[in-house]
Structures are given as C-alpha cells and as structure tokens.
Design an enzyme around this catalytic site. Structure first.
Site, PDB file in Angstrom:
ATOM      1  N   ASP A  33       0.889  -1.173  -0.052  1.00  0.00           N
ATOM      2  CA  ASP A  33       0.052  -0.116  -0.002  1.00  0.00           C
ATOM      3  C   ASP A  33       0.934   1.271  -0.198  1.00  0.00           C
ATOM      4  O   ASP A  33       2.138   1.118   0.115  1.00  0.00           O
ATOM      5  CB  ASP A  33      -1.047   0.041   1.239  1.00  0.00           C
ATOM      6  CG  ASP A  33      -1.778   1.333   1.468  1.00  0.00           C
ATOM      7  OD1 ASP A  33      -2.381   1.776   0.622  1.00  0.00           O
ATOM      8  OD2 ASP A  33      -1.481   1.740   2.568  1.00  0.00           O
ATOM      9  N   ASP A  45      -0.200   4.950   1.082  1.00  0.00           N
ATOM     10  CA  ASP A  45      -0.107   6.195   2.166  1.00  0.00           C
ATOM     11  C   ASP A  45      -0.206   5.398   3.513  1.00  0.00           C
ATOM     12  O   ASP A  45      -0.995   4.380   3.933  1.00  0.00           O
ATOM     13  CB  ASP A  45      -1.494   6.637   1.925  1.00  0.00           C
ATOM     14  CG  ASP A  45      -1.442   7.793   0.649  1.00  0.00           C
ATOM     15  OD1 ASP A  45      -1.034   8.875   0.851  1.00  0.00           O
ATOM     16  OD2 ASP A  45      -2.060   7.441  -0.241  1.00  0.00           O
ATOM     17  N   ASP A  74      -2.025  -0.536   5.984  1.00  0.00           N
ATOM     18  CA  ASP A  74      -2.278   0.012   6.955  1.00  0.00           C
ATOM     19  C   ASP A  74      -3.795   0.335   6.971  1.00  0.00           C
ATOM     20  O   ASP A  74      -4.356   0.749   8.076  1.00  0.00           O
ATOM     21  CB  ASP A  74      -1.776   1.182   7.285  1.00  0.00           C
ATOM     22  CG  ASP A  74      -2.359   2.623   6.660  1.00  0.00           C
ATOM     23  OD1 ASP A  74      -2.267   2.258   5.148  1.00  0.00           O
ATOM     24  OD2 ASP A  74      -2.388   3.664   7.002  1.00  0.00           O
TER      25      ASP A  74
HETATM   26 MG   LIG Z   1      -2.793   3.261   3.559  1.00  0.00          MG
END
Ligand SMILES: [Mg+2]
Length: 374
Positions: free
Chosen positions: A111, A113, A314
């Site tokens: 991922d 960000d 996340d």
């Molecule tokens: Mg993320």
C-alpha cells in the site's frame, strides 16, 4: 436485480461491496440529477454509524494533554504488546518468513499512504523519504513488487516514480501490467494496450464504465463541501475521496451529511471509511484482494507452491488483501499500525520506519543468499 431496492445507506459502513452481479451495466443508465443545497439532516449520519466510523477511522493527533497522560501511564504500551501476541512483529518473525520462502519466489505488495509514506495533512505532499524510496527500489530489484493504492494510478506512479514496479490504483480498479501474458482468465476485462516507458503494457479496468459517474459525483462533492473549511475532495478516476483531516471535528457531521445526501442518488456507488477520508467507489465485486489475485495470475505467479506473497498495508481496504492471503494460506499479510486493531493480517509493523527496516532486511537476506549460492 432491481437496483431500486439497493439501500445504499445500509452498506456504506461496510468496506466490502456486497453486490456481485453489477459488472456490465452501463453507467449512463443510472445517472441521476443531484438535489443541491438541501438543508442537512444530521439524524441520517448519526443513525447509520458514519460519525462513529469517522471518529474511529484514524488515531487522533496527540494534544499536550494526551502526551501528559502518556507519561503518566504505560498502559497503552502494555495493551500494544499484548496485541502483538496475536499479530507478531514482522521484524521479529523475519527468520520464520524467510525459512518459509525457501525455494519460493517472494512477491511484494505494498500500500502507499501510511505504509510507505507518513499520513500528512495535505495528501498531495505524502512523499516517501529518500531512504524508503531506496528500500522500495531495493526490493523491486530482487522481487516482483507491486503498489496497490487507493489513489489514482497516475498519482501513485508520480509519487513513487519507479518504473520497475507494477501499479494498481483506485483500490485495484486500475491496473497496469506487462502485455506479454495473455493466458490469464480476465482477458475480457482488459481494456487496452498502451505503451509506458517504451514497454508494452495492458490496462485492466473492471470499473471503466463508472468514470463518467465518478466525475459527476466528484464535481457535486466539490460544490456541496466548498463552504466547509478544510474539506478536500479528490478524483481518483474510479473513486472519489472526501478528506476531513483538516476539518474541525464539530463540522464532521456536516461533511458526513453532504456525502450521504449526494450518494443517496447513486445506488451503484458505495462508501468506505479510510483514515480521515470518506471514499466513494463503484459497488462492484472488486477490491485490493481481487487485485492481488489478478496480479499474481497476470505475472504467472499464481502457483501457491512456488510463490510467497507478502502484502503490507495500514488501511481498512487492505483487509481484503489480508483476507485473500489468510484464507488461501498463501503468505503473509502485514498490518502497519501503532495502535491495536482487529485484522485479517498475520503480522504487524508499527510504522513506516519499521516497514523500511523490513524491506531492507529482505534485500540484505536476498543478497546474502545470492552470494552464498555463487
Ligand atoms: Mg494506506
């Protein structure tokens, strides 16, 4: 299926789109006019749980009072370390991971960000550190590596800037991959063949028909949120995001109600909660988990005996990828989180610094292995 029966508000807080039969309908059939400037009725967003989800979607910035409490108590550390019994650190589990990778090809999914870049107030300034850039470049040198982001494909490519990676934007709804393999079973959804960096590539865009609808919703959201200080709307081509990180908390109900009122007219769109962002996306059976499966297949790496996928993320949308790996017993989902939370991941890393350390460890391990074999 009678689309008029889809109660959009009932699915908005579920990050997994529930309708599995809508691929193939043409977007223009469902285009609706938007009733603008309606007075907000805050009961809707309170009763459907949006506000609760917004308040819990991201750890708050620490205030001086919070910091004082931290000094007064180590309880949060105790809770975190207890949580790590269920989701062990990928760093301390490193030898277990590479032992399992014996004679297998590791494939890395990342991922962006909150995983490679820190979460910042201005999403346009979410840059990777130089060290993280080197770490990603390092893993891509030794392992097939893909970025799977909620951002548009163009934006995430611009931010990462490494041609040796594979990219999937818009939560996996916009994938670019090598054109050489035509044996994959998704051929009918491959929209076009382009040239990028001199290489033939295919684009896989299962939600292409939604582009006009997303553009329309984006313009409407910009209009209805323009008077809310700090609100920021982004168009990711196949989805739109309303960021409220810089909006005063007292105005969050207003943001939620604006988005809710717009979406009421679009039963083929759904909403998921990111980290202080509301994400509007097509209600189709496609997510980051499907994107992982697609990329593995399109790269000829779907044989579970020869391949060990590792997915690091996340966000709630990354849970779809964790679930695919867990249910297929196919490698490791690694959740990046500094606070305890339930996840389908197997392992954890605390923050982007630990992600960088983990990636560098993979590079060192692979280089040592190569030197040993020589
Ligand atoms: Mg993320």
């Amino acid at each position: 299926m009678d689309l008029s029966l889809v109660d959009a508000s009932s699915v908005f807080t579920d990050c997994t789109p529930t309708n599995q039969t809508l691929l193939g309908f043409h977007a223009s059939v469902f285009s609706h006019s938007i009733s603008k400037n309606k007075p907000a009725k805050l009961d809707d967003v309170r009763s459907n749980g949006w506000l609760d989800a917004m308040q819990s979607s991201s750890p708050r910035k620490k205030t001086l009072k919070d910091i004082a409490i931290d000094f007064a108590s180590d309880d949060s550390d105790i809770v975190y370390y207890s949580w790590m019994l269920k989701y062990p650190s990928a760093l301390s589990s490193f030898h277990h991971i590479v032992n399992r990778a014996h004679k297998k090809m590791i494939v890395i999914f990342l991922d962006y960000d909150g995983t490679l870049s820190p979460i910042v107030d201005d999403p346009n300034r979410a840059f990777m550190s130089i060290d993280m850039h080197s770490a990603v470049k390092g893993v891509a040198k030794h392992f097939p590596t893909a970025i799977i982001s909620g951002r548009s494909l163009d934006k995430v490519y611009e931010l990462v800037g490494l041609t040796e990676l594979f990219y999937a934007g818009s939560h996996g709804m916009d994938i670019i991959f090598p054109a050489k393999d035509t044996s994959i079973s998704y051929t009918s959804y491959i929209q076009s063949t382009n040239k990028q960096q001199g290489k033939e590539v295919n684009l896989f865009q299962p939600a292409k028909e939604f582009i006009p609808m997303i553009n329309e919703v984006f313009r409407t959201l910009v209009e209805v949120t323009k008077d809310i200080p700090g609100a920021f709307v982004e168009n990711h081509k196949f989805c739109a995001s309303v960021h409220y990180r810089n909006v005063e908390e007292k105005s969050w109900p207003m943001i939620a109600q604006c988005v809710h009122d717009v979406l009421k007219d679009y039963p083929r769109l759904t909403l998921t909660h990111g980290r202080k962002v509301l994400e509007i996306r097509p209600l189709i059976d496609w997510d980051k988990g499907k994107a992982v499966e697609f990329l593995l297949e399109s790269l000829g790496l779907s044989n579970t005996n020869d391949v060990l996928p590792i997915y690091i993320g996340d966000d709630r949308t990354d849970e779809d990828a964790f679930k695919v790996l867990r249910e297929g017993n196919r490698g490791y989902g690694i959740l990046v989180s500094s606070v305890p939370k339930e996840s389908k991941a197997f392992l954890s890393l605390r923050d982007t610094l630990e992600v960088k350390e983990f990636l560098n460890s993979l590079v060192i391990w692979k280089e040592q292995l190569s030197n040993t074999i020589i």
